[in-house]
Design a protein around this motif. Sequence first.
Motif, mmCIF file in Angstrom:
data_model
loop_
_atom_site.group_PDB
_atom_site.id
_atom_site.type_symbol
_atom_site.label_atom_id
_atom_site.label_comp_id
_atom_site.label_asym_id
_atom_site.label_seq_id
_atom_site.Cartn_x
_atom_site.Cartn_y
_atom_site.Cartn_z
ATOM 1 N N VAL A 126 0.817 -1.219 0.000
ATOM 2 C CA VAL A 126 0.000 0.000 0.000
ATOM 3 C C VAL A 126 0.847 1.265 0.000
ATOM 4 O O VAL A 126 0.315 2.369 -0.163
ATOM 5 C CB VAL A 126 -0.951 0.021 1.218
ATOM 6 N N ALA A 127 2.160 1.138 0.166
ATOM 7 C CA ALA A 127 3.021 2.313 0.306
ATOM 8 C C ALA A 127 3.019 3.204 -0.928
ATOM 9 O O ALA A 127 2.972 4.439 -0.823
ATOM 10 C CB ALA A 127 4.451 1.876 0.635
ATOM 11 N N VAL A 128 3.054 2.593 -2.103
ATOM 12 C CA VAL A 128 3.113 3.388 -3.330
ATOM 13 C C VAL A 128 1.853 4.230 -3.502
ATOM 14 O O VAL A 128 1.922 5.438 -3.772
ATOM 15 C CB VAL A 128 3.305 2.469 -4.559
ATOM 16 N N ALA A 129 0.694 3.609 -3.342
ATOM 17 C CA ALA A 129 -0.557 4.346 -3.482
ATOM 18 C C ALA A 129 -0.696 5.402 -2.399
ATOM 19 O O ALA A 129 -1.162 6.521 -2.660
ATOM 20 C CB ALA A 129 -1.737 3.371 -3.432
ATOM 21 N N ARG A 130 -0.282 5.058 -1.179
ATOM 22 C CA ARG A 130 -0.392 6.018 -0.070
ATOM 23 C C ARG A 130 0.537 7.201 -0.296
ATOM 24 O O ARG A 130 0.174 8.351 -0.043
ATOM 25 C CB ARG A 130 -0.054 5.322 1.244
ATOM 26 N N GLN A 131 1.726 6.946 -0.811
ATOM 27 C CA GLN A 131 2.668 8.029 -1.064
ATOM 28 C C GLN A 131 2.131 8.987 -2.117
ATOM 29 O O GLN A 131 2.264 10.214 -1.976
ATOM 30 C CB GLN A 131 4.009 7.451 -1.518
ATOM 31 N N SER A 132 1.519 8.463 -3.147
ATOM 32 C CA SER A 132 0.954 9.309 -4.198
ATOM 33 C C SER A 132 -0.128 10.230 -3.637
ATOM 34 O O SER A 132 -0.162 11.430 -3.935
ATOM 35 C CB SER A 132 0.377 8.432 -5.308
ATOM 36 N N GLY A 133 -1.004 9.658 -2.802
ATOM 37 C CA GLY A 133 -2.068 10.464 -2.216
ATOM 38 C C GLY A 133 -1.535 11.524 -1.263
ATOM 39 O O GLY A 133 -2.011 12.668 -1.248
ATOM 40 N N LEU A 134 -0.535 11.162 -0.480
ATOM 41 C CA LEU A 134 0.039 12.117 0.470
ATOM 42 C C LEU A 134 0.808 13.218 -0.250
ATOM 43 O O LEU A 134 0.784 14.380 0.172
ATOM 44 C CB LEU A 134 0.960 11.377 1.452
#
Length: 277
Positions: free
Chosen positions: A144-152
């Motif tokens: 989930v890190a990649v998607a979370r980083q994009s959103g943040l």
Amino acid sequence: MSPGDGASGGGEGEYGGVGQTRTRLPDRATDVYGGARRGRSSSRSLTTVVGVVVLLIAAIAFANRGGDSSADGTPDNKPNAAPTAATGTRPVRTTPGTIPSGYPHNEQGAQSAAANYAVALGSTGMFDTGQRHAIVSAVYAPAVAVARQSGLDAAYSSEKFLSNIGLDRDGRAPSGETFVSRIIPVGTKTTAYSSGRATVELWYTSLFGLSGSSSTNPVSESWYTTTYQLTWIDNDWKVTDFTQKDGPVPVGRDQRASTADDMTKAVEEYGGFTYAR
């Protein structure tokens, strides 16, 4: 951004009944020290005093005993801990300047992970691109890190958002002001646990705002509870999701707010902690 968690285990009431005493109030309100009961014999009074002293000495000895330690320094027999009490388990391993990692594979480890991850996710580092990416990589599960980083990245690079809190487009405070974003965990609670997953609630208070004589967004205090979904992966606990809600919020005391200089000095001089159960 605000994170949060909680703690499990028996409440403080687990210790109820151990060494409890019962106090009888005086019969007369005008004699607050119970002077009307002086008819007791001196031997009875002496016995009572000696008993209290013995109990006090025993309590002090127990508190300072620290338990028998094994070769690695971990107590062999640890009592059940109340939700916010220390357990005696060896703290998480950490390197100065990094987010703690290597949590125990148990409920205590999950709670410690949630508390420390919340501190990182609520820090000023989230407003710097490089630091934010490092935090996300350390806190979130790889899936989930990649998607979370994009959103943040989208949230923390929003000029409207940054302008509303008094920062420039690079997330920096105006000259002469200090940006404060800090989370202080109060307690944790595990609400679900298995060998591979844990749900942890974190109750915490946060400080957020700009400290400075010309600040239009002064540092204020807020209270939240965040529920973290954690998974055990690569021998550590990692976040997969979270939800947040307000409170519980205590009644504020009638204290005078500190000056901007005092607040800035405190933020600069008082460092944070590694939180471990």
